[in-house]
Design an enzyme around this catalytic site. Structure first.
Site, mmCIF file in Angstrom:
data_model
loop_
_atom_site.group_PDB
_atom_site.id
_atom_site.type_symbol
_atom_site.label_atom_id
_atom_site.label_comp_id
_atom_site.label_asym_id
_atom_site.label_seq_id
_atom_site.Cartn_x
_atom_site.Cartn_y
_atom_site.Cartn_z
ATOM 1 N N LEU A 133 0.795 -1.221 0.000
ATOM 2 C CA LEU A 133 0.000 0.000 0.000
ATOM 3 C C LEU A 133 0.831 1.276 0.000
ATOM 4 O O LEU A 133 0.389 2.315 -0.502
ATOM 5 C CB LEU A 133 -0.903 -0.004 1.247
ATOM 6 N N TYR A 134 2.029 1.237 0.545
ATOM 7 C CA TYR A 134 2.776 2.459 0.839
ATOM 8 C C TYR A 134 3.038 3.294 -0.421
ATOM 9 O O TYR A 134 3.634 2.821 -1.387
ATOM 10 C CB TYR A 134 4.113 2.128 1.494
ATOM 11 N N GLY A 135 2.582 4.535 -0.342
ATOM 12 C CA GLY A 135 2.812 5.464 -1.436
ATOM 13 C C GLY A 135 2.195 5.027 -2.747
ATOM 14 O O GLY A 135 2.671 5.429 -3.819
ATOM 15 N N GLY A 159 2.453 2.232 -4.053
ATOM 16 C CA GLY A 159 3.431 1.391 -4.741
ATOM 17 C C GLY A 159 4.784 2.043 -4.925
ATOM 18 O O GLY A 159 5.769 1.375 -5.263
ATOM 19 N N LYS A 184 4.148 -6.129 3.100
ATOM 20 C CA LYS A 184 2.881 -6.478 3.731
ATOM 21 C C LYS A 184 1.762 -6.499 2.702
ATOM 22 O O LYS A 184 1.734 -5.650 1.795
ATOM 23 C CB LYS A 184 2.517 -5.462 4.826
#
Length: 406
Positions: free
Chosen positions: A87-89, A91, A115
């Site tokens: 999820l971060y940014g 991708g 994750k």
């Protein structure tokens, strides 16, 4: 030295533990796996993974292509564990990792975790396996690697009813069998003690990333049953030989510092963030702390954390300061107390992101909540404030958060 032979002290006795760097390796353990070790950094065995990880972990929620020099400096400083998520940014975090670690043989010098974010599928009780496998494949492609060292189930809210989900566990096992993930873990923000205890009992998890902080360390004495339960939860994790990484260790650190005249916190070269990170590293059963570093000043400061000499007297004094600060430490009490389903803890966390300069990400997280979970659905009943162990003026904080996030 590796930290975990057994838990010889309780969390309440953290002052004595703060002086040491870990416990010896027990007879019968396989040889630990070492990567990118440097003299200035301290390391710990991450439970039954037998990965010897740096006690400072880089959390990459805001890592992007412009911040690759930070990764290089962290490696120079001996950091060997880098954490990210699908999820971060959107991708961008994983893509930045892929661009950096795929070059010059760096991938084999570090441990990488990612994750899967499948809360929606878990709640709907459908598509869990497929979503987990698809996200894992996407993560590997972005990371430009054929495997991650650890794949975690991301608990942005709470995994209390999901950590034993059979479809997720089937996906986790298949990822291991296919060589795409060496070990399995989870992250938990809201109810770390309860979820950790349940995961330890299941025997399915190799490690966990749980939210714990200087503030949370005092809630047991204030009647927070699940935080007081961190002691037996960490003991259960130790018995199961699970590795423990702490996140959100510096939650509301600036607010704690603003409310005190403590000289040691005002001295140049010693920040409240360093104190918070060093505090959790002294909690028996904790192997490492994950820090989100977005500039070189953060990097240089955090590389010094493991070597900070934190005496028992310091610990007691700083815990008193934190307990008197009346700042939100994201304990999750308000989630259970709200009769209307407002995601109180999450909204306060997003507001914290906004205050730390991550405004676009904070607004995106708030917008992703269902309408009935946002501030306008609040009926101003005050149940959250009555339940809050820190007596935070939650309704005021919610209105402030909505004003900047909506």
């Amino acid at each position: 030295m590796e930290r975990r032979e057994f838990l010889r002290q309780t969390v309440v006795g953290v002052g004595a533990a703060a002086l040491g760097t870990g416990l010896g390796r027990a007879a019968g353990w396989p040889k630990v796996e070492r990567r990118n070790e440097r003299p200035a950094m301290q390391y710990a065995r991450l439970g039954r993974t037998n990965l010897r990880v740096s006690r400072i972990v880089h959390g990459s929620l805001f890592t992007n292509m412009q911040r690759l020099p930070l990764l290089e400096r962290l490696m120079e400083g001996g950091v060997n564990y880098f954490d990210t998520a699908w999820l971060y940014g959107g991708g961008r975090s994983e893509e930045a990792f892929g661009a950096f670690f795929s070059q010059h043989g760096r991938r084999d010098k570090v441990f990488i975790s990612s994750k899967v974010v499948i809360i929606r599928e878990l709640k709907a009780a459908t598509g869990v396996y497929e979503a987990a496998m698809k996200q894992a494949e996407t993560s590997l492609r972005r990371l430009k690697t054929d495997h991650v060292d650890i794949m975690m189930l991301h608990g942005s809210n709470t995994l209390l009813d999901a950590v034993e989900n059979p479809e997720w566990l089937r996906a986790a096992e298949d990822l291991k069998k296919q060589g795409k993930a060496r070990f399995i873990g989870f992250s938990e923000h809201a109810k770390p003690a309860e979820v950790l205890a349940r995961a330890a009992a299941s025997g399915k998890y190799d490690m966990a990333m749980v939210a714990f902080s200087l503030v949370k360390g005092e809630w047991g004495s204030l009647g927070r049953a699940d935080i007081k339960a961190m002691e037996p939860a960490l003991a259960a994790a130790g018995k199961a030989d699970m590795g423990i990484v702490v996140m959100k260790a510096a939650a509301r650190a600036n607010e704690i510092a603003a409310g005190t005249s403590e000289a040691k916190l005002k001295k140049p070269g010693f920040s409240i963030q360093q104190l918070c990170y060093r505090y959790v590293l002294g909690v028996p059963g904790v192997d490492a702390v994950v820090c989100g570093m977005t500039n070189m000043a953060h990097v240089e400061e955090n590389l010094k954390v493991p070597a900070i000499d934190l005496a028992a007297g310091d610990v007691e004094r700083f815990r008193d300061i934190a307990a008197a600060s009346r700042v939100c430490g994201f304990c999750g009490t308000c989630l259970d107390a709200c009769p209307n389903g407002i995601r109180v803890q999450d909204i306060l966390r997003f507001h914290c992101y906004w205050g730390n300069g991550y405004r676009a990400a904070a607004r995106a997280e708030y917008a992703a909540l269902a309408p009935g979970q946002r501030v306008p659905a609040c009926r101003d009943c005050g149940a959250c404030e009555e339940a809050c162990p820190m007596r935070v003026p939650i309704r005021l904080r919610l209105r402030e958060a909505h004003h900047v996030l909506a």
